[in-house]
Scaffold this motif. Sequence first.
Motif, short mmCIF file in Angstrom:
data_model
loop_
_atom_site.label_atom_id
_atom_site.label_comp_id
_atom_site.label_asym_id
_atom_site.label_seq_id
_atom_site.Cartn_x
_atom_site.Cartn_y
_atom_site.Cartn_z
N GLY A 1 -25.59 22.46 30.73
CA GLY A 1 -26.32 21.45 29.96
C GLY A 1 -25.75 21.10 27.74
N PHE A 2 -25.08 21.85 27.33
CA PHE A 2 -24.46 22.44 26.12
C PHE A 2 -23.16 21.29 26.23
N GLY A 3 -23.20 20.34 25.15
CA GLY A 3 -22.03 20.02 24.66
C GLY A 3 -21.99 17.95 25.45
N LYS A 4 -23.38 17.64 25.98
CA LYS A 4 -23.62 16.24 25.80
C LYS A 4 -23.48 15.24 25.21
N VAL A 5 -22.21 14.31 25.56
CA VAL A 5 -21.80 14.04 23.97
C VAL A 5 -21.97 11.74 24.71
N GLU A 6 -21.92 11.11 23.74
CA GLU A 6 -22.09 9.51 23.89
C GLU A 6 -20.82 8.96 22.78
N PHE A 7 -19.60 9.15 23.15
CA PHE A 7 -18.75 7.77 22.51
C PHE A 7 -18.78 6.78 22.62
N ASN A 8 -18.34 5.71 21.18
CA ASN A 8 -19.23 4.43 20.97
C ASN A 8 -18.26 3.77 20.06
N ILE A 9 -17.62 2.51 19.79
CA ILE A 9 -16.78 2.20 19.47
C ILE A 9 -16.61 1.61 18.07
N LEU A 10 -15.99 1.88 16.73
CA LEU A 10 -16.90 1.31 15.66
C LEU A 10 -16.42 -0.39 15.46
N GLY A 11 -14.46 0.11 15.34
CA GLY A 11 -14.01 -0.98 14.85
C GLY A 11 -12.60 -0.80 15.83
N ILE A 12 -11.91 -1.98 15.49
CA ILE A 12 -10.20 -1.74 15.84
C ILE A 12 -9.13 -2.56 15.07
N GLU A 13 -9.39 -1.73 14.51
CA GLU A 13 -8.38 -2.36 12.92
C GLU A 13 -6.69 -2.62 13.70
N GLU A 14 -6.29 -3.46 13.89
CA GLU A 14 -4.93 -4.11 14.20
C GLU A 14 -3.63 -4.27 12.99
N ILE A 15 -2.82 -3.66 12.48
CA ILE A 15 -2.33 -3.97 11.43
C ILE A 15 -1.07 -4.52 11.62
N ASP A 16 -0.61 -5.50 10.70
CA ASP A 16 0.63 -6.59 10.77
C ASP A 16 1.50 -5.78 10.51
N SER A 17 2.72 -5.45 10.82
CA SER A 17 3.84 -4.55 11.13
C SER A 17 4.13 -4.74 10.15
N GLU A 18 4.86 -6.39 9.58
CA GLU A 18 5.61 -7.03 7.92
C GLU A 18 4.06 -6.08 7.03
N SER A 19 3.28 -6.78 6.71
CA SER A 19 2.56 -6.16 5.75
C SER A 19 2.28 -4.70 5.31
N ARG A 20 2.59 -3.89 6.52
CA ARG A 20 1.08 -2.54 6.65
C ARG A 20 2.20 -2.08 5.34
N PHE A 21 3.16 -1.73 4.41
CA PHE A 21 3.53 -1.51 3.71
C PHE A 21 2.68 -1.86 2.08
N LYS A 22 2.74 -3.13 2.49
CA LYS A 22 1.98 -4.29 1.23
C LYS A 22 0.54 -3.70 0.59
N MET A 23 -0.16 -3.90 1.81
CA MET A 23 -1.46 -3.77 1.75
C MET A 23 -2.07 -2.18 1.13
N LEU A 24 -3.14 -2.29 0.26
CA LEU A 24 -3.30 -1.10 -0.14
C LEU A 24 -4.32 -0.08 0.41
N ASN A 25 -5.12 -1.49 1.51
CA ASN A 25 -6.46 -0.75 1.78
C ASN A 25 -6.13 -1.91 3.31
N LEU A 26 -6.40 -1.43 4.18
CA LEU A 26 -5.90 -2.18 5.34
C LEU A 26 -7.41 -1.97 6.40
#
Length: 715
Positions: free
Chosen positions: A563-588
């Motif tokens: 019975g050890f190790g029972k957990v629940e996963f939950n998704i908190l967010g999905i961040e999609e990155i624009d491939s053209e601007s990924r190296f231009k933005m300081l905080n994604l």
Amino acid sequence: MCNDQYNYAAAPYNFIPFPEKVVYRHEIIEENGEVKICSESNEKEEVSHNKFRKDLKTGYVKYRIKVETPLFIGDGKEEFFKVNGEYVIPGSTIRGKIRSTAEILSCSYPEFIDDAKLWYRGAFSDNVLKNMYKKFLLPNENSKINDKVKAGYLIKQKNNYKIIPAKEVNDKCFAIVHESILRNQQFKIKDGLASTIFMYDLNDSKTKKPLWELFYKLKEEKKNINTKINDLPEEETEIKKGLVDEKSKIQGEIINLLKRNSLDSFDPYYCSVLYDNGIKDISRYSSKEEYGFLMNSNKICNGNKQNHYIIYPRDSDAKNKVINNKIINQFNTSVEYRQRKIANKFHLPNESETKPVFYILDENKEVAAFGFTPYLKIPYEKSICEGIKTIEETDKPKLDYAQSIFGFTNFKYKKDGKDKNCAYKGRVSFANAKIVVSRGFEETVHKSLMSPKLNSFQLYLNQPQTDKMKLKTYDGDFELMGQKFYWLKNKYDGNDDFLNQSCKGKPLPEKQFSKLTTISKGSCFEGKIYFENLHEDELGLLLMAIKPFENAKDNLGQGKPYGFGKVEFNILGIEEIDSESRFKMLNLEKNDTSNLQDKIKNYHEKFRTYMMTQDVEVNFNEGRLKSFSISRLKEEDLKNPEFKYMRFKDNKVTNRNILKPMEHYATENQYKKYEKSENAFINKSANIEENSKNSSSKVASDKHVAADDNNGEIT
């Protein structure tokens, strides 16, 4: 096959059936040594690692793991895994869990099943193995074990193991010596060996009479009864029945006689012996060429073993037998790890040792199996993976979802009639999941954690019938049950097994238990999964593998059967990155959850739609996915014996009772159906992200998770 009247085996695990056929998502393109993948029959949609495509998805998924029963992820040193002094769940652990789930959901081919040949010993079984073993080693009524089994001397030279064959006398490499004969030669035993090599006392502890006189007297009585039975006409059934009962009674007396006179001082051994139509000398060690080995291994299953063995001197004219590395690996898997009690005597030798060994040859006169007893383990006809009946296509180098997303090594395919292999880096990477809410640690406990017992064919293979003499094994036509999972439990067993068994006498060594220092219930970990160049349906599969439906739970770490190790996963967010601007933005990291619900629902639907084009419906209420949903929803009672390990002496173990198939649980009314909408659990996930900002965490959540981008270990 499911029979409600049958007394099924018990286990803390079961199996989700493999898919009937593989669903393929991509094909391989190889140009100038570079491996790319593309959608089936559309090379214009190639996906490579050296450029980002606008129409594909790149970014990361942020998730949280809530600990519902104490969790232990070991670091190999009996401590909870840490990086830079901080408790984490390694990215490799998360990766393995998510990939395994993705394989099930997408009908991918089951990877990472060890394609090894298992070995078995059936000489003293009372099930299907007995007949298999006898047919292989004792094919005729008058066959002796040394007719087919050879003997020699095991050595190691330059990382290769070799067998120096023993001389053959009358086509035999070794002689069988009953202990009664060895007792008569006691004056020829030197160097104090007599105190350890005998298995039985000289005189019966009950009558004080010579043990072997009593033994042979009973054997003679049994033989006489057999003669009477054979001489009786067939119609004398009542008299025959009485004689058979009398014979069984005598056999019981023989067993009891040997059992009560068994010596605890017996120690598996090997020593030098001079033998020439009889024993001339027995000593601890002799380098003379005319000496062979007198030896004996342990008593199998504490049985009534009576024989010792004399291996004839080495044959200097015979060619040494080199043992294939695959056979060595099979020995380590199937034999040596199960013989811990005698490993100090009978293990693979180093380069300064010579060990007595028994072996059998295949049709090419190569070593097929070896061991330290004439009744050695022998290999099954087939390897484990031959029990996977999932249909694969081999006409093109096709890739399933799991291979396409997570990557692969040593992929074999044909091109222009030639055999080729290649590797492809995955398009997802996993950061360590760091602790953001800590509820402290539970008191350390010791638990007896079992290793997988693939040799338990009655549990790991589909069994169309329950007769133990007709069970499927790794010979002939057989099928694996599926992908293994451990049942969720309603609570955990926090008792210390080592302390408990110490109080009952005859304690096992502490090292035979695993030490668990678990993180307490209510603790939380957060992490990220980075993805690049994923199609929308692939991202949908990834999200579904993290959180398939509302209330889905999972097991992580050690101690799952308790019975050890029972957990629940939950998704908190999905961040999609624009491939053209990924190296231009300081905080994604925008932390925008307003459209999370729509995103997850949309990507799920993309995955479901593609699967429908392959005639597969992703429905958690039917078929094999019903078994999957049960494995993630139903919490079994910790005390229910149906979901515990069986004791070794349990009749279910000795009778080789089969495991209840998942089809039984999938049709039981008490298992609730998957009926709730996706929106419900998506809303719940969004709320968790908002609430996490306000949680009284041991570590400030935003700062802690942001640091993950720079310090998190990517796996």
